[in-house]
Design a protein around this motif. Structure first.
Motif, PDB file in Angstrom:
ATOM      1  N   ILE A   3      30.820  -9.400  13.979  1.00  0.00           N
ATOM      2  CA  ILE A   3      29.463  -9.237  14.530  1.00  0.00           C
ATOM      3  C   ILE A   3      29.499  -8.267  15.705  1.00  0.00           C
ATOM      4  O   ILE A   3      28.657  -7.386  15.836  1.00  0.00           O
ATOM      5  N   ASP A   4      30.505  -8.422  16.551  1.00  0.00           N
ATOM      6  CA  ASP A   4      30.659  -7.529  17.700  1.00  0.00           C
ATOM      7  C   ASP A   4      30.822  -6.078  17.247  1.00  0.00           C
ATOM      8  O   ASP A   4      30.219  -5.161  17.809  1.00  0.00           O
ATOM      9  N   ALA A  51      27.616  -4.569  16.165  1.00  0.00           N
ATOM     10  CA  ALA A  51      26.756  -4.185  17.285  1.00  0.00           C
ATOM     11  C   ALA A  51      27.272  -2.924  17.967  1.00  0.00           C
ATOM     12  O   ALA A  51      26.501  -2.117  18.464  1.00  0.00           O
ATOM     13  N   ARG A  58      21.339  -5.098  20.396  1.00  0.00           N
ATOM     14  CA  ARG A  58      22.787  -5.289  20.516  1.00  0.00           C
ATOM     15  C   ARG A  58      23.111  -6.521  21.344  1.00  0.00           C
ATOM     16  O   ARG A  58      24.094  -7.203  21.110  1.00  0.00           O
ATOM     17  N   ASP A 101      21.435  -9.339  21.395  1.00  0.00           N
ATOM     18  CA  ASP A 101      21.332 -10.517  20.523  1.00  0.00           C
ATOM     19  C   ASP A 101      22.605 -10.685  19.701  1.00  0.00           C
ATOM     20  O   ASP A 101      23.140 -11.786  19.577  1.00  0.00           O
ATOM     21  N   ALA A 102      23.085  -9.568  19.132  1.00  0.00           N
ATOM     22  CA  ALA A 102      24.284  -9.640  18.294  1.00  0.00           C
ATOM     23  C   ALA A 102      25.489 -10.075  19.125  1.00  0.00           C
ATOM     24  O   ALA A 102      26.279 -10.927  18.711  1.00  0.00           O
ATOM     25  N   ARG A 103      25.612  -9.520  20.336  1.00  0.00           N
ATOM     26  CA  ARG A 103      26.758  -9.867  21.183  1.00  0.00           C
ATOM     27  C   ARG A 103      26.698 -11.332  21.601  1.00  0.00           C
ATOM     28  O   ARG A 103      27.720 -11.999  21.715  1.00  0.00           O
TER      29      ARG A 103
END
Lengths: 195, 195
Positions: free
Chosen positions: A44-45, A48, B34, B36-38
Motif C-alpha cells: 500500500i505504501d 502511494a 496519499r 489516506d493510503a499511508r
C-alpha cells in the motif's frame, strides 16, 4: 485507539467493506504471519509513493510515460479511450487490443457537474495526429458513458480525419467495463462499429 | 511486478476478496489521497508490530495482560470462554457482559485433527480458582462449538466447584458468534442456562 480498532476503522473506509468485514479482515491479518502483514502494508505504501499519472495518456503507472505509451510493441495507430485507468486491466486481460490507451478520468455527467472541461479531452485532441488511424471509444455502456461517446464522436469527426469506432453492445447494458469478463470484452472489440 | 499488481495480489490473498474486488480496492486507494493510503499502511504495520497474545486469557491486544484482564472494573467472578479473540468485540458491543474472557484459540474438531491439547484449556483450568463463580461457555452454536462446550462442561464439573452456563439458543443455529448482532447476543446472555 488501539491497533485493532484503528485498522478496523481504516479498512471500513474502503468501498464495499462494512464494519463486520473490516473486523474479519483485521483478525485474518492478525492470525497470519507478521511478514504477510508487513508485505501488505509495504504494497500500500509503495502504491502511494510510486504510482503517478502518465503525462501522455492519463493512465496510472509507476512509470511516466506508462508501460503502454513507452512500449515499441504497441500499435500507435489505434487509440482506445476509456473512462478510468481501472478499465485498462480489464481490456488487457481480454487479450484483444494491442494499441495505446487514453484515459478521460471520468464521464460527462451534467447532474454531477462534470462537463467536457473536467475530462482529459484536450489531451486526447493533442494526440489525434499522424500515426492515429482509429479511435476506439470504450466508455461504459451506461447513460453517461454513451453520452460521453456521442460527444467525443462529434468532436473528433469535426476536428480530425480518423476512423471513430465504439465497442459493440456485447457489454451488458448499464454495466461497468471494469467488471466485465474477458470474453464479453473480446466480443465487444470484435463487433465494434463505425460511429 | 509493478506497484498496482503487487497490491492487487496482496489484497487478493485476504478472505472473501477476489481479484476483481482487489483491483477495485487498489484503484480506490489510488484515487484517494496519499495520506489516506499511508494511514492504512501504518495501521496494518502497527497491527503486525504491536498486537500480541494476552498471557492470561489468550486475547489479542497491544497490552499484556490485555485491557480486560488488567481492568479493575471487570468482574473476575465471571469467565466467558470463547473460541476466538475475534468473538470478544461482538460480545462487548452487546453491552451485556462485565466479566473476564478466556480464548480457546479454536474448537474441538476431530476431522481437522484439533483435539483438547490444541486448545488453551490448560490455561482455563489454571484460572478456575477462588474468585471465579461462573464459567459462561460462549463457543459457537455449530456442531464443533457444541461439542467443545460439552467437553468443557464435563471437564470443569469434575475439577472445580463453579457454576457452568452456556449461552442460550438465541444464536441462530449453525451461526458464528462473530457475526451475530448485539440484540441476539444480549438475549443469549440473558437466557443462559445451567449445564
Amino acid at each position: 485507539m488501539n491497533a485493532i480498532e484503528t485498522l478496523v476503522g481504516e479498512l471500513g473506509r474502503l468501498p464495499g467493506i462494512g464494519r463486520k468485514t473490516a473486523q474479519r479482515l483485521t483478525y485474518h491479518i492478525l492470525k497470519g504471519s507478521r511478514d504477510d502483514a508487513r508485505r501488505l502494508a509495504r504494497a500500500i505504501d509503495r502504491l502511494a509513493s510510486e504510482v503517478r499519472l502518465c503525462g501522455a495518456c492519463g493512465n496510472l503507472s509507476d512509470m511516466d510515460p506508462c508501460e503502454f505509451c513507452r512500449s515499441p510493441r504497441r500499435d500507435a495507430g489505434q487509440l482506445c479511450v476509456v473512462e478510468e485507468a481501472s478499465d485498462i486491466p480489464a481490456i488487457e486481460n481480454s487479450g484483444n487490443f494491442g494499441g495505446l490507451y487514453h484515459v478521460l478520468g471520468g464521464r460527462l455527467s451534467p447532474l454531477d457537474g462534470v462537463g467536457p472541461e473536467d475530462l482529459n479531452i484536450r489531451g486526447l485532441l493533442r494526440r489525434i495526429d499522424d500515426p492515429v488511424r482509429e479511435v476506439i471509444i470504450a466508455t461504459n455502456a451506461s447513460v453517461e458513458g454513451e453520452a460521453t461517446a456521442t460527444y467525443l464522436q462529434r468532436l473528433l469527426a469535426s476536428s480530425a480525419d480518423v476512423r471513430i469506432t465504439r465497442l459493440a453492445r456485447g457489454l451488458p447494458v448499464g454495466g461497468d467495463l471494469e467488471y466485465a469478463d474477458g470474453v464479453t470484452i473480446a466480443e465487444a472489440f470484435a463487433g465494434r462499429r463505425e460511429m
